[in-house]
Design an enzyme around this catalytic site. Structure first.
Site, mmCIF file in Angstrom:
data_model
loop_
_atom_site.group_PDB
_atom_site.id
_atom_site.type_symbol
_atom_site.label_atom_id
_atom_site.label_comp_id
_atom_site.label_asym_id
_atom_site.label_seq_id
_atom_site.Cartn_x
_atom_site.Cartn_y
_atom_site.Cartn_z
ATOM 1 N N GLN A 111 50.273 45.629 30.131
ATOM 2 C CA GLN A 111 48.837 46.501 29.895
ATOM 3 C C GLN A 111 48.251 45.555 28.971
ATOM 4 O OE1 GLN A 111 48.004 49.281 30.952
ATOM 5 N NE2 GLN A 111 49.720 49.492 32.167
ATOM 6 N N CYS A 164 56.497 56.268 34.491
ATOM 7 C CA CYS A 164 57.730 55.381 34.563
ATOM 8 C C CYS A 164 58.093 55.398 33.279
ATOM 9 C CB CYS A 164 57.543 54.058 35.406
ATOM 10 S SG CYS A 164 56.991 54.186 36.871
ATOM 11 N N HIS A 186 58.505 51.185 29.074
ATOM 12 C CA HIS A 186 58.264 51.404 30.529
ATOM 13 C C HIS A 186 59.736 51.267 31.237
ATOM 14 C CE1 HIS A 186 57.051 50.545 34.932
ATOM 15 N NE2 HIS A 186 56.024 51.247 34.593
ATOM 16 N N ASP A 195 56.717 42.593 26.923
ATOM 17 C CA ASP A 195 55.927 43.277 28.021
ATOM 18 C C ASP A 195 54.568 43.122 27.874
ATOM 19 O OD1 ASP A 195 55.071 44.815 30.051
ATOM 20 O OD2 ASP A 195 56.500 46.570 29.758
ATOM 21 N N LYS A 204 47.270 44.263 37.245
ATOM 22 C CA LYS A 204 46.594 44.942 36.052
ATOM 23 C C LYS A 204 45.598 44.037 35.266
ATOM 24 C CE LYS A 204 50.943 47.379 35.388
ATOM 25 N NZ LYS A 204 50.731 48.970 35.791
HETATM 26 N N1 PLP Z 1 55.483 47.428 31.698
HETATM 27 C C1 PLP Z 1 54.231 48.354 31.595
HETATM 28 C C2 PLP Z 1 53.992 48.600 30.248
HETATM 29 C C3 PLP Z 1 53.504 48.661 32.459
HETATM 30 O O1 PLP Z 1 52.682 49.613 32.238
HETATM 31 C C4 PLP Z 1 53.826 48.667 34.151
HETATM 32 C C5 PLP Z 1 53.266 49.014 35.059
HETATM 33 O O2 PLP Z 1 52.594 50.253 34.920
HETATM 34 C C6 PLP Z 1 55.161 47.777 34.228
HETATM 35 C C7 PLP Z 1 55.704 47.202 33.003
HETATM 36 C C8 PLP Z 1 55.639 47.508 35.512
HETATM 37 O O3 PLP Z 1 54.486 46.625 36.235
HETATM 38 P P1 PLP Z 1 54.598 46.263 37.605
HETATM 39 O O4 PLP Z 1 54.935 47.329 38.439
HETATM 40 O O5 PLP Z 1 53.379 45.655 37.874
HETATM 41 O O6 PLP Z 1 55.866 45.284 37.782
#
Ligand code: PLP
Length: 423
Positions: free
Chosen positions: A220, A381, A140, A217, A243
């Site tokens: 998900q 993203c 991401h 990370d 999430k």
């Molecule tokens: N990493 C992953 C795999 C994600 O799916 C997301 C959000 O879609 C993020 C990071 C970023 O999360 P946040 O926008 O809640 O900071």
């Protein structure tokens, strides 16, 4: 009223939910009971953000209605209650991740904030010219850009483990790319764009053998699979409350205490100090060292309720339920003429991305919306993923604990409608 979570507690070995159980789960989410464009709402965008059960909504409003004050500094009853509610978010996340010491849990705004914290602080402390940060091709943007920023500042280099046409990385590549100068590996647990589940335990094992810390990370992952950071063997784990059926604007970074102690502060301000003089300031111990300013107090209370909710349902059962849905959706999507899946890794969870070669993903999303079906379209993203697959965008359906096979059928009916319109 007994929530479905309480009713299902102790329901036994990991299997999905029966129809009756699922109906109770859906009753926990008031937002689902509505019509959109005069059709029953079918929410298939939980990878972007999950909906909230009543217990989370109640925890947030209860905090504001009865227990609100600023935290930590007050000696009066209300402030102590607010502090307890805030700290319950931290202890809940520690429990969720199997962490015995809540001091290792830093409450942040979300995954993006958590990764920025590590990139700036760990980066400032440990990265020098010629050092390397290793990520993968399916990250991401929030696990790319913070590293680019710090690498540029420190003269370090960002290296990217490639993926194959199914959206998988190879452990051999990861191993080959970990070198003398690799200072950290930062890898997504489950890809939001492809649904790939990465072999993070094996990556951590290989990194540990070389003394390289690993950030995972978990944005998900935490809502759809049990996570034990000690069993994974990672050093940092980042997650977002929104999430995980919790509020937005709250999330957590788990980090090994010795690393958190070594890292310089991320932001300066109130709460993160021990003493302040104009000549010199000393810092608080972790986690306070990384929590400058008034935090999201109600968010943390809601986060605790969200963790209670998924724990009561059972993460094994949530995982089994979502897995059943994913398999069913894959079989049904195969019936849609012209639909091409993007991301077909052997280990998959959460999200299904697809394209029609002759129909733009945004048109697919717009037509589905008219049918009451909410999916996400765009680059998710993860622009490098789109570039790799040679598409500007994908349509993505993703699942949560409240989704049913009827939701999948509604998606497929909607996609057939898209085909008709563009025929
Ligand atoms: N990493 C992953 C795999 C994600 O799916 C997301 C959000 O879609 C993020 C990071 C970023 O999360 P946040 O926008 O809640 O900071």
């Amino acid at each position: 009223m007994v929530s479905s979570a309480e009713a299902l507690q102790g329901a036994g070995a990991a299997r999905g939910f029966s129809e009756v159980e699922l109906a109770r789960v859906r009753d926990d989410f008031p937002i689902l009971d509505q019509r959109v464009h005069d059709r029953p709402l079918v929410y298939l965008d939980s990878a972007a953000s999950t909906q909230k059960p009543r217990s989370v909504i109640d925890a947030v409003s209860h905090l504001y209605a009865f227990d609100y004050a600023n935290v930590h500094r007050g000696v009066y009853e209300l402030s102590e209650r607010a502090t307890r509610a805030y700290e319950s978010g931290r202890t809940a996340i520690a429990r969720l991740l199997g962490v015995p010491d809540p001091r290792e849990v830093v409450l942040v705004r979300g995954t993006t904030d958590a990764i920025n914290l590590v990139a700036s602080s760990f980066g400032r402390g440990r990265l020098g010219a010629g050092d390397e940060v290793l990520i993968t091709a399916m990250e991401h943007h929030s696990n790319i850009v913070p590293w680019q920023l710090v690498c540029r500042e420190r003269g370090a280099k960002l290296r990217v483990v490639p993926m194959n046409e199914r959206g998988e990385i190879s452990l051999d590549d990861v191993e080959a790319m970990m070198g003398e100068r690799t200072r950290i590996v930062s890898v997504v647990h489950i890809s939001n764009a492809l649904g790939t589940v990465n072999p993070v335990r094996e990556i951590c094992e290989r990194a540990r053998a070389r003394g390289i810390p690993v950030l995972v990370d978990g944005a998900q992952a935490v809502a759809r699979t049990p996570v034990d950071v000690a069993a994974l063997g990672c050093d940092f784990y980042a997650l977002s409350g929104h999430k995980l059926y919790g509020p937005s604007g709250i999330g957590a970074l788990w980090g090994r205490l010795d690393l958190l102690e070594e890292m310089p502060p991320y932001q300066g301000g109130g709460e993160m100090i021990a003493t302040v003089r104009f000549e010199e300031t000393t810092y608080a111990e972790p986690p306070a060292k990384f929590e400058a300013g008034t935090p999201n107090i109600a968010g943390a209370a809601g986060l605790a309720a969200a963790v209670d909710y998924v724990e009561a349902l059972g993460l094994e059962r949530i995982a089994a339920h979502e897995d059943e849905l994913l398999r069913y959706a894959e079989a049904r999507l195969a019936e849609v003429p012209g639909l091409r899946r993007i991301g077909t890794a052997a280990e998959r969870a959460g999200a299904l991305s697809f394209v029609f070669d002759e129909i733009h993903a945004h048109d697919v999303g717009t037509i589905l919306d008219r049918e009451g079906v909410a999916i996400r379209t765009g680059h998710h993203c993860a622009q490098p993923v789109m570039e790799f697959f040679g598409v500007p965008a994908t349509a993505r359906a993703s699942f949560g604990v409240y989704n049913t096979s009827a939701d999948v059928d509604a998606l497929v009916d909607g996609l057939m409608r898209v085909r008709e319109i563009f025929a």
